[in-house]
Structures are given as structure tokens and as C-alpha cells.
Design an enzyme around this catalytic site. Structure first.
Site, PDB file in Angstrom:
ATOM      1  N   ALA A   1       0.814  -1.225   0.000  1.00 38.23           N
ATOM      2  CA  ALA A   1       0.000   0.000   0.000  1.00 38.23           C
ATOM      3  C   ALA A   1       0.844   1.270   0.000  1.00 38.23           C
ATOM      4  O   ALA A   1       0.301   2.354   0.142  1.00 38.23           O
ATOM      5  CB  ALA A   1      -0.931  -0.004   1.211  1.00 38.23           C
TER       6      ALA A   1
ATOM      7  N   ILE B   1      -1.476   1.091  -7.071  1.00 39.75           N
ATOM      8  CA  ILE B   1      -2.888   0.741  -6.895  1.00 39.75           C
ATOM      9  C   ILE B   1      -3.209   0.540  -5.408  1.00 39.75           C
ATOM     10  O   ILE B   1      -4.280   0.931  -4.927  1.00 39.75           O
ATOM     11  CB  ILE B   1      -3.197  -0.541  -7.705  1.00 39.75           C
ATOM     12  CG1 ILE B   1      -2.952  -0.298  -9.203  1.00 39.75           C
ATOM     13  CG2 ILE B   1      -4.610  -1.027  -7.458  1.00 39.75           C
ATOM     14  CD1 ILE B   1      -2.920  -1.573 -10.056  1.00 39.75           C
TER      15      ILE B   1
ATOM     16  N   TYR C   1       5.445 -14.467 -14.213  1.00 36.26           N
ATOM     17  CA  TYR C   1       4.433 -13.500 -13.752  1.00 36.26           C
ATOM     18  C   TYR C   1       3.037 -14.042 -14.059  1.00 36.26           C
ATOM     19  O   TYR C   1       2.153 -14.039 -13.196  1.00 36.26           O
ATOM     20  CB  TYR C   1       4.651 -12.145 -14.428  1.00 36.26           C
ATOM     21  CG  TYR C   1       3.652 -11.079 -14.009  1.00 36.26           C
ATOM     22  CD1 TYR C   1       3.605 -10.624 -12.693  1.00 36.26           C
ATOM     23  CD2 TYR C   1       2.747 -10.523 -14.925  1.00 36.26           C
ATOM     24  CE1 TYR C   1       2.695  -9.645 -12.291  1.00 36.26           C
ATOM     25  CE2 TYR C   1       1.840  -9.542 -14.529  1.00 36.26           C
ATOM     26  CZ  TYR C   1       1.813  -9.108 -13.224  1.00 36.26           C
ATOM     27  OH  TYR C   1       0.903  -8.135 -12.835  1.00 36.26           O
TER      28      TYR C   1
HETATM   29  N1  NAP Z   1       0.038  -1.693 -13.013  1.00 38.58           N
HETATM   30  C1  NAP Z   1      -0.557  -2.534 -13.832  1.00 38.58           C
HETATM   31  O1  NAP Z   1      -0.705  -2.257 -15.047  1.00 38.58           O
HETATM   32  C2  NAP Z   1      -1.110  -3.843 -13.328  1.00 38.58           C
HETATM   33  C3  NAP Z   1      -1.813  -4.652 -14.234  1.00 38.58           C
HETATM   34  C4  NAP Z   1      -2.334  -5.851 -13.789  1.00 38.58           C
HETATM   35  C5  NAP Z   1      -2.158  -6.228 -12.475  1.00 38.58           C
HETATM   36  N2  NAP Z   1      -1.462  -5.437 -11.611  1.00 38.58           N
HETATM   37  C6  NAP Z   1      -1.304  -5.903 -10.225  1.00 38.58           C
HETATM   38  O2  NAP Z   1      -1.653  -4.865  -9.330  1.00 38.58           O
HETATM   39  C7  NAP Z   1      -0.970  -5.054  -8.100  1.00 38.58           C
HETATM   40  C8  NAP Z   1      -0.384  -3.719  -7.648  1.00 38.58           C
HETATM   41  O3  NAP Z   1       0.626  -3.341  -8.575  1.00 38.58           O
HETATM   42  P1  NAP Z   1       0.993  -1.838  -8.933  1.00 38.58           P
HETATM   43  O4  NAP Z   1       0.726  -1.671 -10.381  1.00 38.58           O
HETATM   44  O5  NAP Z   1       0.398  -0.887  -7.965  1.00 38.58           O
HETATM   45  O6  NAP Z   1       2.586  -1.941  -8.773  1.00 38.58           O
HETATM   46  P2  NAP Z   1       3.647  -1.142  -7.902  1.00 38.58           P
HETATM   47  O7  NAP Z   1       3.419   0.324  -8.022  1.00 38.58           O
HETATM   48  O8  NAP Z   1       4.955  -1.703  -8.327  1.00 38.58           O
HETATM   49  O9  NAP Z   1       3.307  -1.597  -6.406  1.00 38.58           O
HETATM   50  C9  NAP Z   1       3.602  -2.905  -5.972  1.00 38.58           C
HETATM   51  C10 NAP Z   1       3.558  -2.935  -4.468  1.00 38.58           C
HETATM   52  O10 NAP Z   1       3.888  -4.271  -4.046  1.00 38.58           O
HETATM   53  C11 NAP Z   1       4.872  -4.177  -3.039  1.00 38.58           C
HETATM   54  N3  NAP Z   1       5.704  -5.380  -2.929  1.00 38.58           N
HETATM   55  C12 NAP Z   1       6.507  -5.932  -3.848  1.00 38.58           C
HETATM   56  N4  NAP Z   1       7.160  -6.975  -3.318  1.00 38.58           N
HETATM   57  C13 NAP Z   1       6.761  -7.080  -2.023  1.00 38.58           C
HETATM   58  C14 NAP Z   1       7.088  -7.946  -0.944  1.00 38.58           C
HETATM   59  N5  NAP Z   1       8.007  -8.893  -1.055  1.00 38.58           N
HETATM   60  N6  NAP Z   1       6.462  -7.761   0.236  1.00 38.58           N
HETATM   61  C15 NAP Z   1       5.567  -6.778   0.392  1.00 38.58           C
HETATM   62  N7  NAP Z   1       5.219  -5.909  -0.575  1.00 38.58           N
HETATM   63  C16 NAP Z   1       5.833  -6.064  -1.780  1.00 38.58           C
HETATM   64  C17 NAP Z   1       5.720  -2.969  -3.446  1.00 38.58           C
HETATM   65  O11 NAP Z   1       6.532  -2.535  -2.382  1.00 38.58           O
HETATM   66  P3  NAP Z   1       7.909  -1.716  -2.671  1.00 38.58           P
HETATM   67  O12 NAP Z   1       7.505  -0.353  -3.155  1.00 38.58           O
HETATM   68  O13 NAP Z   1       8.609  -1.713  -1.370  1.00 38.58           O
HETATM   69  O14 NAP Z   1       8.629  -2.506  -3.725  1.00 38.58           O
HETATM   70  C18 NAP Z   1       4.606  -2.006  -3.816  1.00 38.58           C
HETATM   71  O15 NAP Z   1       4.058  -1.447  -2.663  1.00 38.58           O
HETATM   72  C19 NAP Z   1       0.061  -6.147  -8.341  1.00 38.58           C
HETATM   73  O16 NAP Z   1      -0.418  -7.358  -7.790  1.00 38.58           O
HETATM   74  C20 NAP Z   1       0.127  -6.252  -9.857  1.00 38.58           C
HETATM   75  O17 NAP Z   1       0.483  -7.560 -10.286  1.00 38.58           O
HETATM   76  C21 NAP Z   1      -0.932  -4.250 -12.007  1.00 38.58           C
END
Ligand code: NAP
Length: 298
Positions: A28, A32, A181
Site C-alpha cells: 500500500a 494501486i 508472472y
Molecule cells: N500496473 C498494472 O498495469 C497492473 C496490471 C495488472 C495487475 N497489476 C497488479 O496490481 C498489483 C499492484 O501493482 P501496482 O501496479 O500498484 O505496482 P507497484 O506500483 O509496483 O506496487 C507494488 C507494491 O507491491 C509491493 N511489494 C513488492 N514486493 C513485495 C514484498 N516482497 N512484500 C511486500 N510488498 C511487496 C511494493 O513494495 P515496494 O515499493 O517496497 O517494492 C509495492 O508497494 C500487483 O499485484 C500487480 O500484479 C498491475
């Protein structure tokens, strides 16, 4: 451009109040997850930001408190790549929270070079699937006690390219970042289906979500051409706030209007891929995940 954008990215809103409810949002501190947490806090929920990096988590909590008057948010440490950290996080939750109504398993790592978790699992399978599977297992008693409650697993359209490689879950024989992934995101959909079957009777429902293509830090591990294409088209893709809509939709929509175990995108129930509807694979993945983690669901 704005008119075209609103055609492909429909707006959604709801005025449901979540006063008296408690939510956990993993990952968080940014993207997202941060927008989901901010929205829930704006509805009056107490929101726990479950973050790997506490400095980033506390900064996110301060940002949300600045933007949302009276926000009840707190950051807690959770590294989904380390089962000890997951245990400590859950222990802390049981010590401090009387209830948990929404567990939003949002954190994710995408398309990264090969690496392993503290416990030796391939990073994307380990964090995106196994870490959240274990966290849900540990928090289920509190979710049951707080029923009706919900688990929301953030998946992706990429699940449709996925296959659960039971003979090489950790990509030790042949690792490909996109394939790993896609496997982890298919695992999110299958976990949701099986979880829903097991917990509906307990008052705990489960949903998987495809947030769409969202302009976040998710591209951080991607190689140049892919990341550059994503950046070049960023005006056409969802903002993090828009990317949070379906998470929030699955949190606030009355249960009788949702399908437990279902796959949601653009604030509506959608069809996952055939592989995402394969109950045999879901059951096998469940058993393998329990075996890897050394746990037994009652
Ligand atoms: N963005 C897209 O287009 C998209 C599309 C489809 C699905 N999603 C899904 O949406 C979700 C959120 O992604 P997002 O787009 O918001 O990406 P993001 O901005 O990269 O955020 C990912 C979050 O996950 C955290 N995280 C990663 N590894 C972790 C771990 N080992 N333990 C705890 N937290 C961890 C990150 O923490 P740090 O900042 O510390 O690394 C960050 O807070 C994900 O599940 C992703 O697969 C995203």
C-alpha cells in the site's frame, strides 16, 4: 483526448461508508495499493498499510492522512518474500486488531530477473501467490470472527497467458520472467476460486481482480522496450486511482450483488481464462501450496 480516455476508461464511484470496518492492503505504499487504501480511509475504515519498506509505508500513511481528513491509517512491516515476516505481521495483527473485514492482497512483483525469496521460492510465485496464500491462511480466524468479511486478490489479465508448471513451479529448469508472472497471476485466480468454496459457509467471500493497465511502478523490473512502450502510452492507461476502482468495487458492493470466487474487471464480473476456471488445477495448486508452506487448512 479526454473524451476518448473516458470512453476506454469508464468512471466509477460509490458513496458507501466503511466506518467501523478494518482493512489490510498489502503493497500500500505506492500504486494501486496506496490509492485503494486512501479510498477506504476516506470512507472511514481503519486501514493497515502492509508494506515491505517501513520508511515508504510511513510516508504513504502521512500522505494519506494529509489528503484525507481524520484518516485512520497505520503502516506495518510485511515482506511477502519471507514467511517469518508474514508470521510476525499476522501475530501483530492478532495482538492489535479486534476485527478484520477486508484483506486486500494487492502487493506484487512483475516480470523481474530470476531471484528467490528468503524461503527459496522463485520471487514472483513466492510473493504474488505463496506469500498471500500464507497471509490469508494466518488471518482466516480473524476474518471468520469478523464475518461477513472479504478477501480480494489482485490478479491481472496476464493470468490468461499463464500455466501452472507443477513440474517446475520455481522456474529452476527454465525461467522466463513473463511466464513466471503469468503463472503467479493465474495462481491468484485459482486460489480465489478454491478459497471461496471453502470459506463461503464461514461468511468469508473472495474475489480476484484485474485492475487493467495502470501507470504505476510495476514496470520497474521490465527491460527497456517494454517499459518504454508502457511510458509512451501512459496517457492512455489508467491512473493508479482508476486502477483501484475494481478493488474498491469488490470491497463496497453488497455481497448479494457479487459472485464469491469470481473474477472482476472494470467494476463488473468477467470471465477469467479457461485455465482460471479449472477447478482440478485449483485444488492441486492448493495442496501443493500447503505442502510447500508446511500448513494444513482446517
Ligand atoms: N500496473 C498494472 O498495469 C497492473 C496490471 C495488472 C495487475 N497489476 C497488479 O496490481 C498489483 C499492484 O501493482 P501496482 O501496479 O500498484 O505496482 P507497484 O506500483 O509496483 O506496487 C507494488 C507494491 O507491491 C509491493 N511489494 C513488492 N514486493 C513485495 C514484498 N516482497 N512484500 C511486500 N510488498 C511487496 C511494493 O513494495 P515496494 O515499493 O517496497 O517494492 C509495492 O508497494 C500487483 O499485484 C500487480 O500484479 C498491475
Amino acid at each position: 483526448m479526454q473524451a476518448f480516455r473516458s470512453l476506454i476508461i469508464p468512471k466509477w464511484s460509490s458513496d458507501v461508508c466503511l466506518e467501523g470496518k478494518t482493512a489490510i492492503v498489502t503493497g500500500a505504499n505506492t500504486g494501486i495499493g496506496k490509492e485503494t487504501a486512501k479510498d477506504l480511509a476516506g470512507r472511514g475504515a481503519r486501514v493497515i498499510l502492509a508494506c515491505r519498506d517501513m520508511a515508504k509505508g510511513e510516508q504513504a500513511a502521512r500522505d494519506i492522512m494529509r489528503e484525507v481528513k481524520g484518516a485512520k491509517v497505520v503502516a506495518r512491516q510485511l515482506d511477502l518474500a519471507d514467511t517469518k515476516s508474514i508470521c510476525l505481521f499476522a501475530e501483530n495483527i492478532y495482538n492489535t486488531e479486534k476485527a478484520l473485514h477486508y484483506l486486500i492482497n494487492n502487493a506484487g512483483v512483475a516480470i523481474c530477473p530470476y531471484s528467490i525469496t528468503v524461503d527459496g521460492y522463485e520471487m514472483q510465485f513466492g510473493v504474488n501467490h505463496l506469500g498471500h496464500f500464507f497471509l490469508t491462511f494466518l488471518l482466516l480466524d480473524l476474518l471468520k470472527h469478523s464475518a461477513p468479511s472479504r478477501v480480494i486478490n489482485v490478479s491481472s489479465a496476464a493470468h490468461a497467458m499463464g500455466k501452472i508448471q507443477f513440474d517446475d513451479l520455481n522456474g529452476e529448469k527454465d525461467y522466463h520472467p513473463v511466464r513466471a508472472y503469468a503463472q503467479s497471476k493465474l495462481a491468484n485466480v485459482l486460489f480465489t476460486r478454491e478459497l471461496a468454496k471453502r470459506t463461503e459457509v464461514l461468511g468469508v467471500t473472495a474475489y480476484s481482480v484485474d485492475p487493467g493497465i495502470v501507470n504505476t511502478e510495476i514496470t520497474r523490473h521490465m527491460r527497456r522496450p517494454l517499459a518504454d512502450i508502457a511510458k509512451a502510452f501512459s496517457f492512455l492507461i489508467k491512473t493508479p486511482a482508476e486502477g483501484a476502482y475494481t478493488n474498491i468495487y469488490c470491497t463496497v458492493t453488497p455481497e448479494n450483488q457479487l459472485l464469491t470466487g469470481g473474477y472482476y474487471k472494470d467494476c463488473a464480473c468477467a470471465e477469467s481464462s479457461w485455465a482460471g476456471q479449472d477447478d482440478g488445477t485449483a485444488l492441486k495448486l492448493w495442496a501443493v501450496s500447503c505442502h510447500l508452506l508446511g500448513i494444513r487448512w482446517r
